[in-house]
Design a protein around this motif. Structure first.
Motif, mmCIF file in Angstrom:
data_model
loop_
_atom_site.group_PDB
_atom_site.id
_atom_site.type_symbol
_atom_site.label_atom_id
_atom_site.label_comp_id
_atom_site.label_asym_id
_atom_site.label_seq_id
_atom_site.Cartn_x
_atom_site.Cartn_y
_atom_site.Cartn_z
ATOM 1 N N LEU A 5 0.749 -1.166 -0.035
ATOM 2 C CA LEU A 5 0.122 0.009 0.018
ATOM 3 C C LEU A 5 1.004 1.133 -0.042
ATOM 4 O O LEU A 5 1.729 1.373 1.080
ATOM 5 C CB LEU A 5 -0.828 0.049 1.262
ATOM 6 C CG LEU A 5 -1.866 1.261 1.284
ATOM 7 C CD1 LEU A 5 -2.908 1.064 0.112
ATOM 8 C CD2 LEU A 5 -2.545 1.124 2.829
ATOM 9 N N ASP A 6 0.968 2.170 -0.943
ATOM 10 C CA ASP A 6 1.704 3.055 -1.315
ATOM 11 C C ASP A 6 3.256 2.923 -0.999
ATOM 12 O O ASP A 6 3.858 3.717 -0.411
ATOM 13 C CB ASP A 6 1.109 4.386 -0.202
ATOM 14 C CG ASP A 6 -0.244 4.791 -0.416
ATOM 15 O OD1 ASP A 6 -0.651 4.885 -1.654
ATOM 16 O OD2 ASP A 6 -0.889 5.467 0.472
ATOM 17 N N GLY A 7 3.401 1.817 -1.856
ATOM 18 C CA GLY A 7 4.922 1.438 -1.472
ATOM 19 C C GLY A 7 5.468 0.969 -0.353
ATOM 20 O O GLY A 7 6.657 0.478 -0.256
ATOM 21 N N THR A 8 4.420 0.517 0.689
ATOM 22 C CA THR A 8 4.716 0.151 1.750
ATOM 23 C C THR A 8 4.138 -1.377 1.913
ATOM 24 O O THR A 8 3.077 -1.466 1.716
ATOM 25 C CB THR A 8 4.249 0.951 3.100
ATOM 26 O OG1 THR A 8 4.914 2.176 2.714
ATOM 27 C CG2 THR A 8 4.645 0.204 4.484
ATOM 28 N N VAL A 9 5.106 -2.388 1.900
ATOM 29 C CA VAL A 9 4.490 -3.704 2.425
ATOM 30 C C VAL A 9 3.817 -3.716 3.864
ATOM 31 O O VAL A 9 4.448 -3.777 4.537
ATOM 32 C CB VAL A 9 5.722 -4.823 2.316
ATOM 33 C CG1 VAL A 9 5.337 -6.097 2.715
ATOM 34 C CG2 VAL A 9 6.733 -4.649 1.032
#
Length: 270
Positions: free
Chosen positions: A15-19
């Motif tokens: 999500l938004d580049g965050t795992v």
């Protein structure tokens, strides 16, 4: 949280580049849900909280007369053992008796604190207090919840139950081809399957009660009539559970324990 069913690949989500972190359990609205949808951890939390409350009561309540303690139990202890019980109520069958007995041990522990009856066998303490086993009470609660849903008295749960053509009985939903044993066992632990055998044997006069209060009264009347005629239904779980608790050596061990408590009155109130 990944559910551990049907060969879940346990993929990672971003999500938004965050795992996003993967977890095995999550507590929401006071109920601990695990990836296996196994409610034992949540049940143990209920038992722990109830035992903490009993310890607090033991330290702080001086008057341990029957009426006082019974009201305290119903207000402060038993609700902790019945929170969201329609979700996690363990089915009374092989493999679950251990945890059912552990839940029952909380009520056994509390009733031992009550003056005049604390030294009686557990079954006699229940009669003196006009209580049932917690196992029987949970099934009775399932029946009441089923009645409210099937009768349309609440605006939830309509899709949970699959009714027969007559509308009086509950039938099993179709199991899917290739369904694993794990999924089938899980299906049987939820309320539609759990309550089916008890609900279907109730008389139509009980099922068609006009409101919840009348349903409770009719259910109690039906229970008294069947007990006198040696028929069984949801109350049979109490008989099985009490047989497991009060086994062949129970009375002999109980007498030894009572003798010790009489000689050590301080220990008896701990």
């Amino acid at each position: 949280m990944h559910l551990d069913f049907n060969s879940n690949d346990n993929l990672s989500y971003v999500l938004d580049g965050t795992v996003l972190e993967s977890i095995d359990s999550e507590k929401d609205l006071g109920l601990l849900t695990t990836c296996k949808l196994d409610w034992k951890e949540s049940i143990y939390c209920c038992i722990k909280d109830a035992n903490k409350m009993i310890a607090w009561i033991t330290r702080n309540i001086v008057n341990k007369e029957r009426n006082v303690m019974l009201n305290i139990y119903k207000t402060l202890v038993r609700p902790k053992l019945e929170y969201c019980v329609q979700i996690w109520n363990p089915v009374a069958c092989h493999g679950n008796w251990s945890i059912i007995t552990e839940l029952e041990a909380v009520q056994r522990r509390f009733t031992r604190l009550i003056n005049d009856i604390g030294l009686l066998p557990y079954s006699e303490r229940l009669l003196a207090l006009n209580l049932t086993t917690l196992a029987e009470r949970r099934i009775r609660g399932d029946l009441i919840e089923t009645f409210k849903i099937v009768s349309g008295l609440v605006d939830y749960g309509k899709s949970v139950f699959n009714l027969s053509r007559s509308g009086y009985n509950i039938v099993s939903k179709i199991s899917y081809k290739g369904e694993s044993l794990k999924v089938g066992k899980l299906r049987n632990s939820f309320i539609p399957e759990r309550v089916k055998s008890y609900w279907n044997t109730l008389p139509i006069a009980v099922k068609t009660s006009p409101n919840v209060d009348m349903f409770k009264m009719n259910l109690e009347t039906y229970k008294r009539q069947c007990i006198s005629s040696m028929e069984s239904n949801f109350w049979h779980v109490s008989e099985v559970l009490l047989e497991k608790i009060e086994g062949p050596t129970y009375l002999a061990n109980k007498e030894k324990h009572n003798k010790y408590l009489r000689e050590n009155p301080y220990v008896a109130k701990k």
